[in-house]
Design an enzyme around this catalytic site. Structure first.
Site, PDB file in Angstrom:
ATOM      1  N   CYS A   2      41.967  55.119  54.594  1.00 27.76           N
ATOM      2  CA  CYS A   2      41.464  56.447  53.825  1.00 27.76           C
ATOM      3  C   CYS A   2      41.661  57.496  54.644  1.00 27.76           C
ATOM      4  CB  CYS A   2      40.037  56.398  53.358  1.00 27.76           C
ATOM      5  SG  CYS A   2      39.423  54.947  52.236  1.00 27.76           S
ATOM      6  N   LYS A 576      48.022  52.665  57.402  1.00 24.25           N
ATOM      7  CA  LYS A 576      48.488  52.693  58.827  1.00 24.25           C
ATOM      8  C   LYS A 576      47.223  52.672  59.891  1.00 24.25           C
ATOM      9  CE  LYS A 576      51.578  54.045  61.909  1.00 24.25           C
ATOM     10  NZ  LYS A 576      52.457  52.994  62.407  1.00 24.25           N
TER      11      LYS A 576
HETATM   12  C1  F6R Z   1      52.054  46.175  62.012  1.00 23.44           C
HETATM   13  C2  F6R Z   1      51.155  47.323  62.240  1.00 23.44           C
HETATM   14  C3  F6R Z   1      50.054  46.866  62.593  1.00 23.44           C
HETATM   15  C4  F6R Z   1      49.150  47.500  63.440  1.00 23.44           C
HETATM   16  C5  F6R Z   1      47.417  47.050  63.787  1.00 23.44           C
HETATM   17  C6  F6R Z   1      47.164  47.874  65.126  1.00 23.44           C
HETATM   18  O1  F6R Z   1      53.426  46.760  61.829  1.00 23.44           O
HETATM   19  O2  F6R Z   1      51.393  48.397  62.382  1.00 23.44           O
HETATM   20  O3  F6R Z   1      49.427  45.383  62.710  1.00 23.44           O
HETATM   21  O4  F6R Z   1      49.935  47.301  64.747  1.00 23.44           O
HETATM   22  O5  F6R Z   1      46.987  47.545  62.678  1.00 23.44           O
HETATM   23  O6  F6R Z   1      47.194  49.078  64.873  1.00 23.44           O
HETATM   24  P1  F6R Z   1      46.907  50.230  66.236  1.00 23.44           P
HETATM   25  O7  F6R Z   1      48.159  49.993  67.045  1.00 23.44           O
HETATM   26  O8  F6R Z   1      46.850  51.568  65.627  1.00 23.44           O
HETATM   27  O9  F6R Z   1      45.547  50.046  66.613  1.00 23.44           O
END
Ligand code: F6R
Length: 581
Positions: A2, A576
């Protein structure tokens, strides 16, 4: 998950919030909404679907607007469940980022008091509580009383009908910014607010900010706003059709940024590693695969190195001790699983080194020592350049520990030049496109790797799954005869990742074994083997083969998404920043 965006004071506030929400849409894109306050009244508009497609909305411009882009947690994807949520007395609208963990018990109490819920969201519980305690007039003391009842990571932003704003951060990030005309902005990330604001402050956990209609607040006296470095936070697709493609092609440049001018920092981390008892490398999703790769390499120079998937930190909890060190990998710096692991590690006295891309993020702030990845905003939901950056960080660290010098930088420069040329070469691109055509109607794909290429095989499979929805599994080729080979039948696609190391022979044998059972063997390597039915040739640089195999995975999955008419930047059901558990 969100995203929250708000603009206060600007005559174009509604339009600015619309544009701001588009920039943070990657945080959740199932529905969205905006609330404005004008002439003592609140107006709301909510929609299901992606905001990026919207050119104009019917809400008038106003000086006060808040908005939200949603990744559903409680309650389906409907207009009614979308934020903002309006109080029944119509005196305020509220947006939330996070999850109210005790929502069902609070909801039952409110229902006993006669409150009739109109949505399935946990957010409405917060709205109802505020309305019950504050009535038409929100005051800090009353609002704090409500906040104390809320458990979980909850960040809320409230706009009242007469243009007052209340913001409270608990867990999920919230940044307040100001432009030169003294207009205020709120956003879930620094990259998006940098388009409107010149100064910012990352709200701390538990912090409450109040802005009245004249935009005077408890803010100025207590909080120092820092200047935003706009350059590092540029968000623009440029010549590319998608962020994902742009971010793939940025890698020859971004990989260099990971280690350039960071020698002192790298040295400090290397010293800490040498003097620590146990080393834990922690991350979730792609960052967990990077953690796996880094642990594998660190074991060359150090005993007691463990890969800890953030969501499973409890399995290791008994081992965490004061003289231990944890290397925390995260692109966003806001992943709830990782934050919870770090909170626990800190409580045990473990030293925290965060390797994070998002400046100002929670995991950077929680670290004893922060190593910024500096690869620029990653907007495509699937991690690309941040993942390879994390892996390169680990390689640089191990190289320094082995050699006690920084000659690695020249090797990276050479690899980046090779990768740049390779990426621009039509030959491999055409081969990858024809491979995507072959795979488009397949139901399953298997990816085999060994040694340093096992993490690459796992990451390869994740990229294919999440961006192109093709079921893909990564395995160690060592597993093949212990069960996996039962999956192989006529024309099953099997990708083999091959380095020129001690595992090559075994990998070639594995390729023959699956081919003998009907598989189509797709070799990804620097040099061809006769057993390959398809062959993608990697840049001629063995040392960085773990990274170049992943670049192929990124390109292949991008092409597969295009063939299947999917949006590679926004895969279904994902967001994301995974700020809920
Ligand atoms: C896969 C992807 C997710 C992130 C995971 C951790 O392409 O983007 O698996 O790697 O959610 O996210 P961060 O790196 O932001 O802690």
């Amino acid at each position: 998950m969100c995203g929250i965006y708000a603009c206060l004071g600007d005559s174009e506030a509604t339009n600015k919030v619309l544009a701001g929400l588009k920039r943070i849409e990657y945080r959740g894109y199932d529905s969205w909404g905006i609330a404005t306050s004008k002439d003592g009244k609140l107006k709301l508009e909510k929609y299901v679907g992606k905001i990026s497609k919207v050119k104009k909305i019917s809400l008038d411009n106003s000086f006060f607007a808040i908005g939200h882009t949603r990744w559903a947690t409680h309650g389906g994807v409907t207009k009614n469940n979308a934020h903002p949520h309006l109080a029944k007395n119509k005196s305020f609208a509220l947006v939330q980022n996070g999850v109210l963990e005790n929502y069902s018990e609070l909801k039952k109490e409110l229902q006993k008091d006669g409150y009739k819920f109109t949505t399935q969201t946990d957010t409405e519980v917060i709205v109802a509580l505020i309305e019950q305690v504050c009535g038409e007039n929100i005051e800090a003391e009353k609002l704090n009383r409500v906040i104390k009842k809320l458990t979980g990571r909850n960040t809320i932003l409230i706009l009242t009908k007469n243009g007052q704003v209340w913001a409270h951060r608990q867990g999920s990030p919230l940044i307040v910014g100001k432009d030169q005309k003294e207009n205020y902005f709120f956003s879930s990330d620094l990259a998006s607010i940098s388009h409107d604001a010149k100064f910012y402050h990352v709200m701390e956990n538990g912090e409450l900010i109040h802005l009245d209609q004249k935009l005077t607040s408890n803010l100025r006296s207590k909080i120092v706003l820092q200047k935003i470095s706009q350059k590092a936070l540029e968000i623009d697709k440029g010549e590319y059709k998608h962020f994902m493609l742009k971010e793939i092609f940025e890698q020859p440049e971004s990989l260099l940024k990971v280690i350039q001018n960071k020698q002192e920092l790298l040295k400090k981390i290397a010293n800490k590693i040498e003097s620590s008892t146990n080393i834990y490398v922690v991350g979730a999703g792609s960052a967990s695969y990077a953690a796996n790769s880094i642990s594998h390499q660190l074991r060359r120079v150090k005993d007691n190195v463990y890969h800890v998937p953030a969501y499973d930190y409890n399995d290791f909890a008994k081992s965490f001790k004061k003289n231990d060190l944890a290397i925390i990998l995260s692109q966003s710096g806001e992943t709830a699983d990782t934050i919870e692991a770090v909170e626990f590690l800190k409580s045990k006295g473990v030293t925290i080194i965060s390797v994070v891309n998002m400046p100002g993020s929670s995991l950077m702030q929680m670290a004893d020592l922060a190593y910024p990845l500096d690869v620029g905003a990653e907007i495509g939901v699937a991690s690309t350049k941040a993942l390879t950056a994390h892996m390169l960080f680990g390689m640089a660290l191990v190289d320094y520990l082995e050699k006690q010098n920084f000659s690695f930088l020249q090797e990276v420069e050479k690899f980046c030049q090779q990768l740049e040329i390779w990426l621009r070469k039509q030959k491999e691109e055409k081969k990858i496109q024809s491979l995507a055509k072959f795979l488009r109607r397949k139901n399953d794909l298997y990816i085999l790797g060994r040694g340093q290429l096992l993490s690459s095989a796992l990451e390869f499979a994740l990229k294919v799954k999440e961006v192109s929805y093709l079921h893909a599994e990564g395995f160690s080729a060592g597993e093949l005869k212990h069960g996996v080979i039962a999956l192989i039948e006529k024309n099953t696609p099997v990708i083999c990742l091959l380095a020129s190391d001690q595992h090559r022979e075994d990998m070639v044998s594995a390729a023959h074994e699956v081919q003998a059972r009907g598989a189509k063997v797709i070799g990804i390597a620097m040099e061809k083997e006769d057993v390959f039915d398809y062959f993608i040739q990697l840049p001629n640089n063995e040392k960085f083969i773990n990274l170049s195999t992943i670049v192929v995975a990124q390109l292949l999955t991008y092409e597969l998404a295009l063939i299947k008419k999917l949006d590679p930047d926004k895969p279904r059901n994902l967001a994301k920043s995974v700020t809920v558990k």
